[in-house]
Scaffold this motif. Sequence first.
Motif, mmCIF file in Angstrom:
data_model
loop_
_atom_site.group_PDB
_atom_site.id
_atom_site.type_symbol
_atom_site.label_atom_id
_atom_site.label_comp_id
_atom_site.label_asym_id
_atom_site.label_seq_id
_atom_site.Cartn_x
_atom_site.Cartn_y
_atom_site.Cartn_z
ATOM 1 N N TYR A 15 71.409 1.292 24.696
ATOM 2 C CA TYR A 15 69.512 2.306 23.954
ATOM 3 C C TYR A 15 70.390 1.654 22.418
ATOM 4 N N SER A 16 71.142 1.660 21.085
ATOM 5 C CA SER A 16 71.139 1.770 20.187
ATOM 6 C C SER A 16 71.589 0.632 19.938
ATOM 7 N N TRP A 17 71.927 -1.021 20.339
ATOM 8 C CA TRP A 17 72.473 -1.704 19.716
ATOM 9 C C TRP A 17 71.898 -1.990 18.309
ATOM 10 N N GLY A 18 70.822 -2.174 17.649
ATOM 11 C CA GLY A 18 70.950 -2.377 16.317
ATOM 12 C C GLY A 18 71.820 -1.011 15.421
ATOM 13 N N LYS A 19 71.599 0.066 16.011
ATOM 14 C CA LYS A 19 72.874 0.613 14.742
ATOM 15 C C LYS A 19 74.364 0.793 15.155
ATOM 16 N N PHE A 20 74.474 0.344 16.210
ATOM 17 C CA PHE A 20 75.835 -0.016 16.393
ATOM 18 C C PHE A 20 76.232 -1.198 16.062
ATOM 19 N N ILE A 21 76.039 -1.459 15.985
ATOM 20 C CA ILE A 21 75.677 -3.847 15.328
ATOM 21 C C ILE A 21 75.890 -3.308 13.541
ATOM 22 N N SER A 22 75.167 -2.441 13.419
ATOM 23 C CA SER A 22 74.889 -2.858 12.040
ATOM 24 C C SER A 22 76.836 -1.183 11.474
ATOM 25 N N ILE A 23 76.670 -0.441 11.960
ATOM 26 C CA ILE A 23 77.938 0.193 11.635
ATOM 27 C C ILE A 23 79.063 -1.069 11.757
ATOM 28 N N VAL A 24 79.182 -1.493 13.099
ATOM 29 C CA VAL A 24 80.022 -2.707 13.389
ATOM 30 C C VAL A 24 80.074 -3.433 12.017
ATOM 31 N N LEU A 25 78.656 -4.022 11.612
ATOM 32 C CA LEU A 25 78.837 -5.295 10.403
ATOM 33 C C LEU A 25 79.834 -4.891 9.404
ATOM 34 N N ILE A 26 78.963 -3.000 8.936
ATOM 35 C CA ILE A 26 79.333 -2.744 7.553
ATOM 36 C C ILE A 26 81.066 -2.847 7.524
ATOM 37 N N ILE A 27 81.024 -2.146 8.377
ATOM 38 C CA ILE A 27 82.883 -1.794 8.129
ATOM 39 C C ILE A 27 83.705 -3.603 7.943
ATOM 40 N N MET A 28 82.940 -4.038 8.934
ATOM 41 C CA MET A 28 83.509 -5.580 9.586
ATOM 42 C C MET A 28 84.082 -6.662 7.869
ATOM 43 N N LEU A 29 83.304 -6.662 7.164
ATOM 44 C CA LEU A 29 82.706 -6.625 6.058
ATOM 45 C C LEU A 29 83.527 -6.096 5.110
ATOM 46 N N GLY A 30 83.168 -4.970 4.949
ATOM 47 C CA GLY A 30 84.142 -4.052 3.924
ATOM 48 C C GLY A 30 86.060 -4.932 4.229
ATOM 49 N N SER A 31 86.789 -4.476 5.464
ATOM 50 C CA SER A 31 87.722 -5.104 5.679
ATOM 51 C C SER A 31 87.790 -6.262 5.881
ATOM 52 N N LEU A 32 87.321 -7.122 6.085
ATOM 53 C CA LEU A 32 86.873 -8.219 6.067
ATOM 54 C C LEU A 32 87.505 -9.219 3.898
ATOM 55 N N LEU A 33 86.419 -8.489 3.773
ATOM 56 C CA LEU A 33 86.883 -8.573 2.317
ATOM 57 C C LEU A 33 88.117 -7.805 1.494
ATOM 58 N N TYR A 34 88.405 -6.288 2.081
ATOM 59 C CA TYR A 34 89.595 -5.594 2.075
ATOM 60 C C TYR A 34 91.061 -6.371 1.675
ATOM 61 N N VAL A 35 90.584 -7.378 3.848
ATOM 62 C CA VAL A 35 92.422 -7.499 4.054
ATOM 63 C C VAL A 35 91.950 -8.403 3.341
ATOM 64 N N GLY A 36 91.548 -9.472 3.635
ATOM 65 C CA GLY A 36 91.431 -11.061 2.810
ATOM 66 C C GLY A 36 91.974 -10.905 1.508
ATOM 67 N N ILE A 37 91.003 -10.529 0.829
ATOM 68 C CA ILE A 37 91.827 -10.990 -0.570
ATOM 69 C C ILE A 37 93.176 -10.117 -1.125
ATOM 70 N N ARG A 38 93.682 -8.859 -0.443
ATOM 71 C CA ARG A 38 94.435 -8.697 -0.446
ATOM 72 C C ARG A 38 95.520 -9.413 -0.182
ATOM 73 N N ALA A 39 95.238 -9.933 0.778
ATOM 74 C CA ALA A 39 96.583 -11.090 1.205
ATOM 75 C C ALA A 39 96.692 -12.322 0.592
ATOM 76 N N THR A 40 95.059 -12.309 -0.514
ATOM 77 C CA THR A 40 95.092 -14.083 -0.863
ATOM 78 C C THR A 40 96.345 -14.207 -2.311
ATOM 79 N N GLY A 41 96.695 -13.038 -2.566
ATOM 80 C CA GLY A 41 97.681 -13.219 -3.339
ATOM 81 C C GLY A 41 98.765 -13.140 -3.325
ATOM 82 N N PRO A 42 99.250 -12.922 -1.842
ATOM 83 C CA PRO A 42 100.646 -12.519 -1.529
ATOM 84 C C PRO A 42 100.863 -14.301 -0.861
ATOM 85 N N SER A 43 99.969 -14.749 -0.164
ATOM 86 C CA SER A 43 99.833 -16.166 0.985
ATOM 87 C C SER A 43 99.919 -17.487 -0.625
#
Length: 854
Positions: A15-43
């Motif tokens: 019933y609230s796809w927009g809200k659920f997806i927006s929460i997932v997207l916010i967490i996903m964007l934060g995790s994507l940049l955090y994990v991806g950039i933190r892994a760049t130096g070691p890689s």
Amino acid sequence: MNSTYLKATLREITYSWGKFISIVLIIMLGSLLYVGIRATGPSLDKSADHYFDQHQLSDMTMSSTLGLTKRDLQVVQNDPNVQIAEPSHMVTVKKSQNEVAVVYSFMKNAKLNRLELVSGHFPKTQTEIVLDTKAKKDGYRIGQDYHLPKTAGLKGREYRIVGFINSPLFVSSTDRGTTNLGSGQVDYFAYVLNQAFNQKEAALIAIKFNDTKGLAAGTGRYNDRVQQDQEQLEKMFRRRPKQRRSEVIAPALAKINLQLRSLQIQAKELTQVPQDYRTPRVKSAIKKIQVSSEKLREMRSQLIKTPEATYMYNDRTTNVGYQDYFDESKSIAAIAVIFPGFFLFIAVLITFTTISRMIEKNRREIGLMRALGYTKGVISMKYIVYSLLAGLLGSVIGGLVGTLTLPKFIFGMLSNNNLTHYVGVFPWIYLIEAIFAGLIATLGSSAVVLIINLREKPTELMRERAPKAGKRILLERVKPLWNRLNFNQKVSYRNLFRYKGRMIMTIVGIAGCTGLMLAGFGIRDSVNDLIPDQFTQVQHYQGIVTLADPSIAIHDKNITAQKAAMVKSVTVSPTKGIKRNATVTMVAPKTTRHLNQYISLINPDNSETERLTNHGVILTEKLATDMNARKGTKLSVKIGNRAVKVSVSGIVKNYAGHYLYLTPKYYQKITGTNYQPTSRLIKVKHTKSAQRQKLSKDLLKQSGVLNVTYSRYSSNSMGTVGLSSVVLIFIGLSAALGLVVLYNLTNVNISERMRELSTVKVLGFYDREVTAYVARENVILTLAGILFGWVIGIVLHHFIMIKAQTGAILFPLTIHYPGYIWSSLLTILFSLIVGVITHYKLKNIRMLDSLSSE
């Protein structure tokens, strides 16, 4: 009942796809940049380490001014820390006026510095040659004949090109170092079979230490270990410089002395002939003997003046492009600690707000479930499942996508090096941290709000909270302005301050995203300004001419001014404390007159100009920071093979490279040797590439000119190409986060005020008036968020750039005005996009359903 309740949970999501997806997207964007950039130096580090291990890059390369003999090789091999020592030959050849190549010896079974074959095959005969892949740009192709001028050290002159290669000795794909031939720049390198050389002595000895195995390249532990091994090797060669000189001159002296004795015997025999009986032939023979004897004595005199051998120990940091690569990696790793962390913090903050408001909205349902006899655990399960799904989906998907894409993308952007094989590091610890942060945002907010609400009685939960009472706001006291506002405007302004929590959270969310974008633009500006600021604010000369004799005068119509100076590469280290060394360019101008026309010695805070004195040295800012030095600090400076103590008299601004400045008198005082200027700092009329090359060629034709370098134009990217690519990612993802955050906050705002907005519509407000009713608040909050975001962006940018200062780089802390404009425009654009979406959402409000549901 559990099954029914699970269905209710799924219904809440559907019933609230927009809200659920927006929460997932916010967490996903934060995790994507955090994990991806933190892994760049070691890689990046892992990819380089894998490449160097694969090609067995030597830990150190040793050379000598008098060549290296079997005895030198034996001394190296006797070092217990040395695992492999391989000698090789090398000559630098001026192939044409515009082309300089370095030719190395190739051994089929070489254990160190193994070449990477790009195309063709390795040399099989003495007339075959393989070229650097960079030579392809000059038009060379496999199968072509390759002609070299007659060169000492090489047996032949005619070769056939059979392949193209890369060498681990040259990490950079564009730079090949400097020389005293041609234009002063090496164009490319080449390899021929070892048998093609006719040198008795080796030019280089490649060394691999046995105690560096398992230590990753570029790390502090590896560098410290190599430094220790180098010091041990230097001790073993303590007596060799004098011995090597003796080995060189003793046979030649013996041969000259033998020839002199022979001539003396001949002269004695001839001079015994009385003057009256000396024929013209005898007289001619006596004169020839005298001339030959004089030449031999002169040769002996010159031979005796031969200096002791100088042994040079070059670790991997002297390899072209090596240090730039790791400086880049360290800068990215330093930025990765701060920027993605703040990015994730904004994502967590907004998610926490969204989840807590969602549960707060369902108070009546929670109260009803309590009244029906459901336990607190069962009631909580719906929101825990909802939060777990959102948190885990966002953090896991974001973390995995970031790990699989960002490091590899940034590695591909580093196009100025020869590393072609990417080896990724899976960042388990960073992924776990991202999941933990995501669950704090979702599960944590659910737990906090549920604990607070479940303490209340069911009757209190089923009763709506009393709306907050309206209050007079500060703006109402400004009567001339307040009286000019219409009813809708007055209501909007009152609502802003009525719900202070919502206002603060919206401003913080918008400010965070604007600040992230501004910091990204600022990083780009600092990276781009590094080289221009170095050569406009600090160094005002364009080139350095190295001379064989300090008395030589150089002249060219393109040179507008020149200053004599001693320019040497030295090693600086603290006299006590943690052991750290830095390779530094020492500059000692012959006079301080008009020095500010060549070098500006300005304090880091731009408060005053430092002056060179005869009582100490002046250090550049980053060097002083690395050495933990201030005025009065004592440092150790290694000049050649001699270490001296110096006192710091001042610290000056500098952006690229480490420099140490001193007067001739202070140089003589600390070294006990006479000062001799080795170079000329030159200012030129024209600075285009073709004009610089012509000037270099003309100068190198002049007697005594050894080398011509242009610091500004040879400093390439100074390890900032990777940073530039990271900045693009920062700005793009920050913009995406800003859009999602604005949508989410607006969506929550509308859902919370559905009854209020339905009432307004029932009272007869048109759709545009209802949209304006909400949009007016959003515009004010967006503008306030932008202004606050600028402050956050400035602070974040300064903090990031200070942390990113690695190696000899000190970034200028500048943000140009387009950064402020673009970060604001993007935020305003996203606000407009969300406003359009909000308009259509408000148009479709079911007024009666909304009023009855409350």
